[in-house]
Design a protein around this motif. Structure first.
Motif, PDB file in Angstrom:
ATOM      1  N   PRO A 176       0.827  -1.209   0.000  1.00 44.66           N
ATOM      2  CA  PRO A 176       0.000   0.000   0.000  1.00 44.66           C
ATOM      3  C   PRO A 176       0.862   1.260   0.000  1.00 44.66           C
ATOM      4  O   PRO A 176       1.844   1.342   0.736  1.00 44.66           O
ATOM      5  CB  PRO A 176      -0.810  -0.119   1.290  1.00 44.66           C
ATOM      6  CG  PRO A 176      -0.023  -1.029   2.172  1.00 44.66           C
ATOM      7  CD  PRO A 176       0.680  -1.984   1.251  1.00 44.66           C
ATOM      8  N   ASP A 180      -2.861   4.595  -3.314  1.00 46.78           N
ATOM      9  CA  ASP A 180      -3.920   3.704  -2.822  1.00 46.78           C
ATOM     10  C   ASP A 180      -4.868   4.480  -1.908  1.00 46.78           C
ATOM     11  O   ASP A 180      -6.081   4.268  -1.929  1.00 46.78           O
ATOM     12  CB  ASP A 180      -3.314   2.532  -2.052  1.00 46.78           C
ATOM     13  CG  ASP A 180      -2.560   1.591  -2.964  1.00 46.78           C
ATOM     14  OD1 ASP A 180      -3.203   0.969  -3.831  1.00 46.78           O
ATOM     15  OD2 ASP A 180      -1.326   1.484  -2.826  1.00 46.78           O
ATOM     16  N   ARG A 181      -4.300   5.332  -1.077  1.00 47.25           N
ATOM     17  CA  ARG A 181      -5.078   6.214  -0.213  1.00 47.25           C
ATOM     18  C   ARG A 181      -4.350   7.549  -0.130  1.00 47.25           C
ATOM     19  O   ARG A 181      -3.126   7.624  -0.265  1.00 47.25           O
ATOM     20  CB  ARG A 181      -5.219   5.647   1.202  1.00 47.25           C
ATOM     21  CG  ARG A 181      -6.024   4.375   1.322  1.00 47.25           C
ATOM     22  CD  ARG A 181      -7.517   4.615   1.128  1.00 47.25           C
ATOM     23  NE  ARG A 181      -8.275   3.402   1.412  1.00 47.25           N
ATOM     24  CZ  ARG A 181      -8.464   2.403   0.567  1.00 47.25           C
ATOM     25  NH1 ARG A 181      -7.923   2.468  -0.656  1.00 47.25           N
ATOM     26  NH2 ARG A 181      -9.171   1.345   0.911  1.00 47.25           N
ATOM     27  N   LYS A 200     -12.841   7.160   0.354  1.00 48.31           N
ATOM     28  CA  LYS A 200     -11.537   6.495   0.259  1.00 48.31           C
ATOM     29  C   LYS A 200     -10.436   7.370   0.854  1.00 48.31           C
ATOM     30  O   LYS A 200      -9.746   6.970   1.788  1.00 48.31           O
ATOM     31  CB  LYS A 200     -11.233   6.174  -1.203  1.00 48.31           C
ATOM     32  CG  LYS A 200      -9.855   5.578  -1.453  1.00 48.31           C
ATOM     33  CD  LYS A 200      -9.620   5.417  -2.954  1.00 48.31           C
ATOM     34  CE  LYS A 200      -8.172   5.653  -3.295  1.00 48.31           C
ATOM     35  NZ  LYS A 200      -7.897   5.635  -4.729  1.00 48.31           N
ATOM     36  N   LEU A 241      -3.990  -0.819   6.023  1.00 48.32           N
ATOM     37  CA  LEU A 241      -4.177  -1.478   4.719  1.00 48.32           C
ATOM     38  C   LEU A 241      -3.368  -2.774   4.651  1.00 48.32           C
ATOM     39  O   LEU A 241      -3.839  -3.795   4.141  1.00 48.32           O
ATOM     40  CB  LEU A 241      -3.760  -0.540   3.593  1.00 48.32           C
ATOM     41  CG  LEU A 241      -4.691   0.638   3.288  1.00 48.32           C
ATOM     42  CD1 LEU A 241      -4.046   1.575   2.281  1.00 48.32           C
ATOM     43  CD2 LEU A 241      -6.030   0.151   2.762  1.00 48.32           C
ATOM     44  N   GLN A 265      -4.926  -5.470   6.810  1.00 46.92           N
ATOM     45  CA  GLN A 265      -6.183  -5.990   6.256  1.00 46.92           C
ATOM     46  C   GLN A 265      -5.949  -6.934   5.080  1.00 46.92           C
ATOM     47  O   GLN A 265      -6.898  -7.475   4.524  1.00 46.92           O
ATOM     48  CB  GLN A 265      -7.078  -4.823   5.820  1.00 46.92           C
ATOM     49  CG  GLN A 265      -7.642  -4.029   6.985  1.00 46.92           C
ATOM     50  CD  GLN A 265      -8.413  -2.811   6.530  1.00 46.92           C
ATOM     51  OE1 GLN A 265      -8.235  -2.324   5.406  1.00 46.92           O
ATOM     52  NE2 GLN A 265      -9.289  -2.297   7.381  1.00 46.92           N
ATOM     53  N   TYR A 320      -3.522  -6.377   2.148  1.00 48.70           N
ATOM     54  CA  TYR A 320      -3.456  -5.629   0.889  1.00 48.70           C
ATOM     55  C   TYR A 320      -3.059  -6.541  -0.268  1.00 48.70           C
ATOM     56  O   TYR A 320      -2.122  -7.341  -0.164  1.00 48.70           O
ATOM     57  CB  TYR A 320      -2.449  -4.489   1.011  1.00 48.70           C
ATOM     58  CG  TYR A 320      -2.307  -3.666  -0.243  1.00 48.70           C
ATOM     59  CD1 TYR A 320      -3.197  -2.629  -0.513  1.00 48.70           C
ATOM     60  CD2 TYR A 320      -1.302  -3.932  -1.166  1.00 48.70           C
ATOM     61  CE1 TYR A 320      -3.083  -1.871  -1.670  1.00 48.70           C
ATOM     62  CE2 TYR A 320      -1.172  -3.180  -2.325  1.00 48.70           C
ATOM     63  CZ  TYR A 320      -2.067  -2.148  -2.572  1.00 48.70           C
ATOM     64  OH  TYR A 320      -1.946  -1.395  -3.718  1.00 48.70           O
TER      65      TYR A 320
END
Length: 797
Positions: free
Chosen positions: A578, A599-600, A675, A696, A699, A701
């Motif tokens: 991420p 990604d974020r 997001k 991320l 979780q 990624y």
């Protein structure tokens, strides 16, 4: 018990009251903005047949100030839509509603009797336990609570915001002996975490911290300017960005704030009896200041102060400055100082002070005198106005926009050298300083520590656990660096890629570093943050490199450079770890493209972001054109939606639109709702980005799969051509602007396609790069790039 702030009532709708109301609205709080009922009808109200009983009349003062709030420039609201969170009213009809509010903030006129009369009314309706505070900047806080109930006193404190509230991050919290400790803690924490402020705990002393130090520094300059034979414009040249101060420097700042405000604070301190004689004399008004006050030359509010806009013989506007000897306005002359020339190659203001105080001209003399007086003064203000040196530095950075506080500057020139400067300026420093080696250090954990006045020991500056300071960890946590970038270990499996080139521009050394950071993260870490703590995130691509290649017609190398840029942005999107980008300040061109491929995104609320390449005669070439086209295509549900969404994206790029906040970037499609997130506190941004990257990774990624893009082909292209023809005919754009816009449109519809088609991202990237190269071959584009490099702003022709 946890205290939640859902509703705030602001009493007083003037400049400060409106600014406070706007900022609470910015963070999602509902606000009641109240003011007095007008005493008389206006002529317009009389013509409408209104009476004093009509709501429009009774709310007129708050309503008019609310309209000014909405139109303010620079904007007080992060988004115009946030104005809906503010409701106006008046003291007589709406004060009883404060029984349902969570926090009452008084911002009425700076007169003790008026404030106390408002508090008397508040006591009639306020629910016990409700927060109550005052934004006073000059009245001692303990005077305000005389005669109030015990419950009122327990929840009351000074909450001194600085104007403009959105942009100046200082919030001074001034408790009384009666304020509950948990209430003080709440004000401090809420201001920092939710309002994004630098909260400083201040003592109830005249002018508190920032104004006390800031006004002393300004008054000292007002006395020295004539002694040294310097002009108004010369002093502003010497006391602005070159030493890490705002562009408004000294005299322009006085004009913006208002000379009457400066004089009020100076007189308040002088008359308080709080200063020793040698410092008290600094707060005395020079004769020219008194003349200006008598003449109402107060600055911007009266359209003349130290500066005045006048018409020359040709009818053109010119800015004239006040001659302090003749008190007449004169055209500003150009001035140069050898001392300043010596600092041209020193990037950081903090590193310039050692050179500046050694100057042999008037500039050097001014720096020695003003810094000597400042060092002596702040040494005596500990512990009078603050027990800790860091609070004074925090206040000056956040309240006056100084890049470095006085004790930080003192460290930069050396403690003993600062003592000598003070003595040469006619002052003695406080005894506690004489045995200090340095005011600040960084400990082994990368945390800032400060010297304790009493013990001489060093203590950690509190609150650092909530944020990461890259300057502090760089020495021990740097994994790799080159001339334009570095990689630091943030801990917990996350590394940070920091752009450190001039203006944080994106050239080959930065892109090499970015790819190295992604390689390293993929092999040995869990995630990557891209963030820095400079003034701006990035101003975009290295234009000088592009110009050189284009002039030399080195098209193969330029093609490879743009392809490398595109590939690097796609790695940000499609790496196996991420990647979280943390933009702030100016995030333009390539900086925006990097952000859009993350990604974020954890964006600072004060992020000014956009694709501005058309201003220098090209289109976004690092994937920005492709990315907005891709995002727009996700919303193609009907023909109307297709055309409208694509047109909006096209106009944002073609006009070089820049979002004025992270929230406006949502509306432009640069940030994605649901997001990307916004951090109201720039100090916490890197730490928050690290948390997002870690989450991320935890979780599970998974590397994304490249996306397909639906483009609309020639049918949509005709729509754009009609629009650009109309804009050219109406003289809104030049012929060259039309050429750029038409080529941009060609990319966004997918090029020479006869019908809507699904294409790959690489297809659009190739079109984007080809078009970028074509435009680099245009003479007018080269002229625009040269103009931008020389003047720091785009040329529109």
């Amino acid at each position: 018990m946890k205290r939640r702030i859902k509703h705030v009532t602001v009493l007083g709708s003037g400049i400060m009251g409106s600014g406070i109301a706007a900022h609470f609205a910015n963070i999602g709080v509902e606000v009641s903005l109240l003011d007095i009922v007008p005493f008389e009808l206006t002529e317009a109200e009389q013509k409408k047949g209104l009476t004093k009983d009509d709501k429009a009349v009774r709310n007129r003062i708050a309503s008019e100030n609310f309209e000014k709030l909405k139109k303010a420039s620079p904007a007080l609201l992060y988004s115009p839509k946030f104005a809906d969170r503010i409701k106006v009213g008046n003291f007589d009809d709406d004060l009883q509603k404060i029984k349902n509010t969570d926090w009452i903030i008084e911002v009425v006129v700076e007169k003790l009797d008026i404030k106390k009369s408002v508090y008397e009314k508040i006591e009639q309706f306020r629910k016990p336990g409700t927060l109550i505070s005052s934004n006073t900047s000059g009245i001692p806080i303990h005077f305000l609570i005389e005669g109030r109930s015990d419950d009122f006193k327990k929840y009351f404190a000074g909450t001194h915001f600085f104007n403009p509230v959105r942009y100046l991050p200082l919030l001074e919290i001034i408790p009384t002996p009666d304020t509950l400790p948990e209430v003080v803690e709440f004000y401090m924490n809420y201001g920092a975490k939710f309002l994004g402020k630098t909260t400083v705990l201040a003592k109830d002393t005249p002018a508190f911290i920032a104004n006390r130090i800031g006004v002393f520094s300004m008054m000292d300059l007002l006395h020295n300017v004539q002694k040294l034979g310097l002009t108004v414009s010369e002093v502003d040249k010497l006391t602005g960005p070159v030493i890490g101060r705002p562009k408004s420097a000294t005299f322009r700042t006085a004009d913006v704030v208002g000379l009457d405000t400066l004089v009020m604070v100076a007189n308040g301190v002088r008359q308080s009896g709080a200063e020793a004689n040698n410092f008290n004399d600094v707060f005395a008004l020079p004769s020219y200041i008194q003349t200006m006050m008598d003449n109402k030359w107060l600055g911007s509010k009266t359209e003349q102060g130290f500066y005045k806009k006048v018409k020359n013989v040709e009818g053109k506007s010119e800015i004239h400055s006040l001659n302090l000897d003749t008190l007449e306005y004169e055209l500003q002359g150009k001035s140069s100082f050898p001392t300043l020339e010596l600092t041209k190659n020193i990037d950081k203001p903090i590193d310039r002070f050692k050179v500046l105080i050694g100057g042999k001209d008037k500039a050097g003399e001014l720096y020695r005198k003003s810094l000597g007086a400042l060092f002596a003064y702040v040494s005596h203000k500990v512990p009078e106005i603050s027990d800790e040196v860091y609070k004074i530095d925090d206040a000056m950075r956040a309240g006056f926009g100084w890049e470095n506080g006085p004790f930080e500057i003192w460290d930069a020139v050396g403690v003993q050298k600062g003592i000598e400067l003070a003595k040469d300026a006619g002052y003695e420093v406080s005894d506690w300083v004489k045995n200090v080696e340095t005011f600040y250090k960084v400990n082994d954990e990368g945390q800032s520590i400060f010297v304790d006045k009493n013990s001489g020991e060093y203590n950690k500056i509190p609150g650092q656990d909530a944020f990461i300071i890259l300057d502090n960890i760089r020495k021990n946590k740097t994994l790799w660096s080159n001339s334009g970038a570095s990689i630091e270990d943030l801990g917990d499996g996350i590394i940070n890629f920091e752009i450190r080139s001039k203006m944080n521009s994106l050239g080959g050394e930065v892109l090499d570093g970015l790819n190295r950071a992604i390689d390293l993260a993929e092999k040995e870490y869990d995630g990557l943050v891209v963030g820095n703590q400079g003034t701006n995130f990035s101003v975009g691509a290295n234009l000088a490199m592009i110009l050189m290649m284009a002039i030399e017609q080195d098209w193969d190398d330029l093609n490879m450079a743009i392809a490398y840029f595109q590939k690097s942005m796609m790695r940000v999107r499609y790496s196996s770890i991420p990647v979280v980008v943390a933009p702030h300040g100016m995030t333009l061109g390539g900086g925006c493209e990097m952000t859009m491929h993350a990604d974020r995104v954890v964006a600072a609320a004060e992020t000014y972001i956009g694709l501005v390449e058309t201003g220098v005669g090209v289109i976004p070439g690092g994937g920005g054109t492709k990315e907005l086209t891709l995002r727009t295509s996700r919303e193609f549900h009907s023909d109307d939606v297709k055309n409208n969404r694509l047109r909006e994206a096209f106009m944002n790029i073609a006009m070089g639109k820049v979002a004025t906040s992270a929230y406006e970037a949502y509306d432009m499609g640069i940030l994605e709702k649901g997001k990307d997130i916004v951090s109201v506190s720039k100090h916490r941004q890197i730490a928050e980005a690290k948390k997002v990257a870690k989450l991320l990774a935890e979780q599970g990624y998974t590397q994304p799969i490249e996306q397909k893009v639906k483009v609309l082909g020639k049918d949509a292209l005709g729509m754009f051509y009609v629009g650009t023809d109309q804009m050219l005919t109406g003289n809104f754009i030049s012929a060259h602007d039309k050429k750029i816009a038409d080529k941009l449109a060609n990319v966004m519809v997918g090029g020479n396609l006869s019908e809507p088609t699904v294409v790959t991202e690489q297809y659009l990237l190739n079109l984007e790069r080809e078009t970028f190269l074509q435009l680099c071959g245009e003479r007018k584009t080269l002229e625009r790039i040269q103009y931008m490099l020389q003047n720091g702003k785009p040329l529109r022709n």
